[in-house]
Enzyme design. Structure first.
Site, PDB file in Angstrom:
ATOM      1  CB  SER A 108       3.060   2.501  46.284  1.00 28.01           C
ATOM      2  OG  SER A 108       2.339   2.214  45.635  1.00 28.01           O
ATOM      3  CB  SER A 109       1.168  -2.002  43.027  1.00 31.62           C
ATOM      4  OG  SER A 109       0.498  -0.752  43.902  1.00 31.62           O
ATOM      5  CB  CYS A 110       1.682   3.811  42.013  1.00 36.29           C
ATOM      6  SG  CYS A 110       2.626   4.894  43.000  1.00 36.29           S
ATOM      7  CE1 TYR A 137       4.092   7.923  47.887  1.00 38.31           C
ATOM      8  CE2 TYR A 137       3.070   5.967  46.053  1.00 38.31           C
ATOM      9  CZ  TYR A 137       3.794   6.128  47.682  1.00 38.31           C
ATOM     10  OH  TYR A 137       3.656   5.078  48.942  1.00 38.31           O
ATOM     11  CE  LYS A 141       7.624   5.520  48.962  1.00 39.44           C
ATOM     12  NZ  LYS A 141       8.140   5.267  49.717  1.00 39.44           N
ATOM     13  CG  HIS A 180      -5.130   4.980  50.154  1.00 40.83           C
ATOM     14  ND1 HIS A 180      -4.128   5.254  50.714  1.00 40.83           N
ATOM     15  CD2 HIS A 180      -4.295   5.021  48.830  1.00 40.83           C
ATOM     16  CE1 HIS A 180      -2.840   5.353  50.127  1.00 40.83           C
ATOM     17  NE2 HIS A 180      -3.463   5.005  48.687  1.00 40.83           N
TER      18      HIS A 180
HETATM   19  O1  GFB Z   1      -7.372   4.174  46.914  1.00 36.26           O
HETATM   20  P1  GFB Z   1      -7.640   5.008  45.674  1.00 36.26           P
HETATM   21  O2  GFB Z   1      -7.875   6.543  46.134  1.00 36.26           O
HETATM   22  O3  GFB Z   1      -5.793   4.984  45.140  1.00 36.26           O
HETATM   23  O4  GFB Z   1      -8.854   4.825  44.492  1.00 36.26           O
HETATM   24  P2  GFB Z   1      -5.176   4.306  43.491  1.00 36.26           P
HETATM   25  C1  GFB Z   1      -8.641   3.743  43.616  1.00 36.26           C
HETATM   26  C2  GFB Z   1      -9.779   4.053  42.595  1.00 36.26           C
HETATM   27  O5  GFB Z   1     -11.091   3.728  43.648  1.00 36.26           O
HETATM   28  C3  GFB Z   1     -10.178   4.657  42.364  1.00 36.26           C
HETATM   29  C4  GFB Z   1     -11.733   4.743  43.542  1.00 36.26           C
HETATM   30  O6  GFB Z   1     -10.288   4.058  40.722  1.00 36.26           O
HETATM   31  C5  GFB Z   1     -10.662   5.855  42.602  1.00 36.26           C
HETATM   32  O7  GFB Z   1     -11.430   6.604  41.350  1.00 36.26           O
HETATM   33  N1  GFB Z   1     -12.462   5.537  44.032  1.00 36.26           N
HETATM   34  C6  GFB Z   1     -13.902   5.403  44.438  1.00 36.26           C
HETATM   35  C7  GFB Z   1     -11.973   6.224  45.102  1.00 36.26           C
HETATM   36  N2  GFB Z   1     -14.486   6.108  45.386  1.00 36.26           N
HETATM   37  C8  GFB Z   1     -13.328   6.592  45.780  1.00 36.26           C
HETATM   38  C9  GFB Z   1     -13.034   7.936  47.078  1.00 36.26           C
HETATM   39  O8  GFB Z   1     -14.174   7.703  47.992  1.00 36.26           O
HETATM   40  N3  GFB Z   1     -12.143   8.089  47.650  1.00 36.26           N
HETATM   41  C10 GFB Z   1     -10.497   7.631  46.900  1.00 36.26           C
HETATM   42  N4  GFB Z   1      -9.567   7.683  47.312  1.00 36.26           N
HETATM   43  N5  GFB Z   1     -11.256   6.679  46.033  1.00 36.26           N
HETATM   44  C11 GFB Z   1      -3.156   5.081  44.022  1.00 36.26           C
HETATM   45  C12 GFB Z   1      -2.612   5.846  44.229  1.00 36.26           C
HETATM   46  O9  GFB Z   1      -3.623   5.215  43.090  1.00 36.26           O
HETATM   47  O10 GFB Z   1      -3.042   3.748  45.322  1.00 36.26           O
HETATM   48  C13 GFB Z   1      -1.271   5.950  45.437  1.00 36.26           C
HETATM   49  O11 GFB Z   1      -2.066   7.013  43.969  1.00 36.26           O
HETATM   50  C14 GFB Z   1      -0.615   5.313  45.646  1.00 36.26           C
HETATM   51  O12 GFB Z   1      -0.211   6.947  44.507  1.00 36.26           O
HETATM   52  C15 GFB Z   1      -2.057   4.085  46.386  1.00 36.26           C
HETATM   53  O13 GFB Z   1      -0.424   4.070  44.888  1.00 36.26           O
HETATM   54  C16 GFB Z   1      -1.651   2.517  47.454  1.00 36.26           C
HETATM   55  O14 GFB Z   1      -4.809   2.864  43.594  1.00 36.26           O
HETATM   56  O15 GFB Z   1      -6.101   5.096  42.015  1.00 36.26           O
END
Ligand code: GFB
Length: 313
Positions: A108-110, A137, A141, A180
């Site tokens: 993953s890109s993280c 995580y 990875k 996500h």
């Molecule tokens: O997709 P996401 O949960 O993952 O969140 P990351 C991306 C951005 O969207 C963050 C915002 O800035 C969140 O605060 N966001 C806004 C929301 N509304 C929402 C919502 O309703 N749900 C969620 N989930 N986010 C993950 C990593 O990071 O990306 C994993 O934690 C993995 O390890 C994955 O790498 C691809 O992009 O921040």
């Protein structure tokens, strides 16, 4: 790989594993091996080893992982580090031990530093501190990448590592807490539309930038690399373009046809400010993403509507 090669897709019920199985099927591969979690717990070393000893798959797509969005990563750090370390350690080791020809490990890109230079090149791995919400995580990875590289160096095992950007598409998890951002938004906007709500709440400030790749493109790139790339350096998979979370929210509102307002919950974390992958290595190997975000979003929303009863949520 040829049409009769024995191919094991670990994690076939997940977003990426499911897409890889569909794509392999479309391409005419007919000797696919899959196991549900109930049939084979990949965190159990002896069970995994017995499975590889009995089946001896030739090609392994390692798409099984404990995954989730920012909230899940932040809330279940022990499970994210332990399950991922266990799954990948067991699968990579047993694949090598029982003579697999090749393995593709998906990360993953993280894994890249929180403040990595943008777009993020593969060479920025381990050059700085990680984003705290998902370092558990990410560390798992990174260990998987290093395991692949170590097995290639010491044992000559053809293990490659592929790092996708944020993925979405049919088969995603639409849980409001643990998914996500993209599937969470589809569901939130859809349910707000049905309920006639005046507004939808989006987490954070809306300013973080993210890149989104359709999972069918990801499956295509993974199979492409399985067939054409055999080297130690990891390979990023992305589209090469990003947008802010606020822009994404507007796009989803548009696709779902929700007419209310978007408001921001500033008590929720933003995570990494920007995560745009440098995909020049992949493009140089001859592969480019095809699905545009708007088309991918529309088809994913249609899939969500058509599969409402079976959607993971
Ligand atoms: O997709 P996401 O949960 O993952 O969140 P990351 C991306 C951005 O969207 C963050 C915002 O800035 C969140 O605060 N966001 C806004 C929301 N509304 C929402 C919502 O309703 N749900 C969620 N989930 N986010 C993950 C990593 O990071 O990306 C994993 O934690 C993995 O390890 C994955 O790498 C691809 O992009 O921040």
């Amino acid at each position: 790989m040829n049409q009769d090669s024995k191919i094991y897709v670990a994690g076939h019920r997940g977003l990426v594993g499911g897409a890889i199985v569909r794509r392999l099927g479309d391409l005419g591969f007919r000797n696919l091996l899959v196991k549900t979690h109930a049939e084979l717990d990949l965190t159990e070393q002896s069970a995994v080893d017995a499975f590889f000893a009995a089946e001896q798959p030739e090609y392994v797509f390692l798409a099984a992982a404990k995954v989730g969005g920012i909230h899940a990563n932040n809330t279940y750090p022990a499970q994210f580090i332990r399950d991922n370390l266990a799954i990948q350690t067991n699968v990579i080791h047993s694949a090598w031990r029982h003579g697999a020809k090749k393995l593709a490990f998906l990360g993953s890109s993280c894994i890249y530093p929180k403040m990595a230079q943008q777009p993020i090149s593969e060479d920025s791995l381990l050059t700085g501190p990680l984003e705290p919400t998902n370092e558990w995580y990410a560390v798992a990875k990174i260990a998987g990448i290093k395991q692949c590289q170590a097995y290639r160096r010491q044992y000559g095992f053809d293990a490659i590592s592929i790092m996708p950007t944020n993925l979405y598409g049919p088969g995603d998890n639409f849980d409001l807490q643990n998914s996500h951002v993209l599937p969470a938004m589809i569901r939130k906007f859809h349910e707000a539309k049905l309920a006639g709500e005046p507004q939808v709440v989006v987490w954070g400030t809306g300013t973080p930038r993210r890149e989104f790749l359709h999972v069918d493109d990801m499956a295509d790139a993974t199979i492409y690399l399985m067939e054409s790339y055999s080297d130690e350096p990891l390979v990023n998979v992305g589209v090469g373009e990003d947008l802010t979370i606020a822009q994404l929210a507007e796009l989803v509102r548009d696709v779902v046809r929700f007419e209310g307002e978007i408001v921001y919950d500033l008590t929720k974390p933003d995570g990494t400010p920007r995560k745009l992958l440098d995909v020049s290595r992949l493009n140089g190997l001859g592969w480019k993403a095809r699905v545009s975000l708007r088309d991918g979003l529309s088809s994913t929303y249609e899939w969500f509507l058509a599969n409402a009863s079976e959607v993971r949520k």
